[in-house]
Motif scaffolding. Structure first.
Motif: not given
Length: 275
Positions: A193, A214, A218-219, A222, A261
């Motif tokens: 992270c 995060a 984030l998506h 996760w 990423t």
């Protein structure tokens, strides 16, 4: 500049830091250019599960008698009772090397938390540690870091973060086993992270701060993993507790996502540089 009355949220830690400052002043004398708290406490996120990271800036070369006295100091401190005496970590850095990023990765005298030795190591001489020290370091004595340290460039921080990813699991495996230690699984996710945060922002966050970032950004796929790590961070280190089935594999998948990423970001940057 004298040490502030309140350095951290913990009075017992402040007492240890004040004592350490006295030892540094006694042993180093005019060689002491400054002493600072960096790391998670400098970032405002230090808690009972954190190490306390420090850095002492020195003028010129330390004499052998001074190094001998420092070795005796660090040999004795971890033998004491009290939580913080085993969780101090830092380096003795020549102030002229702190004044230029050209000296990145030089080895300094380093004391790892819980260890009773000093060794030559570049642990505290990275782009991200310099960024924390310059931007957020807590001054115990000496000039503020901004007055003698240059800005750590955004591209340097991002490049350092991206470079650490391909070997992250291999490097962690030299001292923790994420398949047998639940703490190691959580540490892996937290470290990843932080790397993702730096790739995105060109700044440095604490592990808890990067984890919350995060969770927000984030998506959603996760979130179960990140939520598990957030909820269990307070469990701390316990060598007898393994991760639950699938948690180590989830951490590996998260590292792989971070590497993808970083690769995409690197490819985009290269494409932007092509006229």
């Amino acid at each position: 500049m004298d040490a502030p009355n309140f350095i951290t949220p913990y009075a017992d830690l402040d007492e240890v830091l004040a004592e350490m400052l006295g030892h540094w002043q006694r042993i180093l004398g005019e060689n002491l250019a400054g002493a600072y708290v960096q790391g998670s406490f400098a970032l405002g996120a230090g808690d009972q599960h954190s190490d306390c990271d420090w850095l002492v800036a020195t003028r010129g070369s330390l004499s052998e008698p001074q190094i001998t006295q420092l070795r005796k100091l660090h040999d004795e401190i971890p033998t004491r009772e009290g939580r913080w005496c085993q969780d101090l970590e830092g380096s003795y850095a020549p102030v002229d090397q702190l004044a230029s990023v050209e000296h990145l990765d030089r080895k300094w005298l380093f004391n790892d938390h819980g260890h009773r030795t000093l060794k030559w190591d570049d642990h505290c001489n990275r782009g991200y540690t310099r960024w924390i020290l310059r931007e957020h370091g807590i001054t115990l004595t000496g000039p503020v870091p901004r007055s003698f340290m240059p800005v750590v460039a955004a591209d340097l921080l991002r490049r350092e973060a991206a470079t650490s990813l391909p070997t992250l699991l291999e490097d962690l495996a030299t001292w923790i086993d994420i398949d047998t230690l639940a703490w190691g699984q959580r540490y892996t996710v937290l470290t990843t992270c932080r790397i993702l945060y730096t790739l995105e922002t060109a700044e440095v966050a604490s592990k808890p701060g990067a984890l919350e970032w995060a969770l927000r950004t984030l998506h959603p796929r996760w979130r179960p993993l990140l939520g598990q790590v957030r909820d269990e961070r307070g469990l701390g280190w316990d060598p007898k507790v393994p991760p639950r089935t699938g948690e180590a594999d989830a951490a590996r998948a998260f590292v792989a996502h971070a590497l993808e990423t970083a690769d995409r970001q690197t490819s985009s940057s290269r494409a932007a540089d092509i006229p």
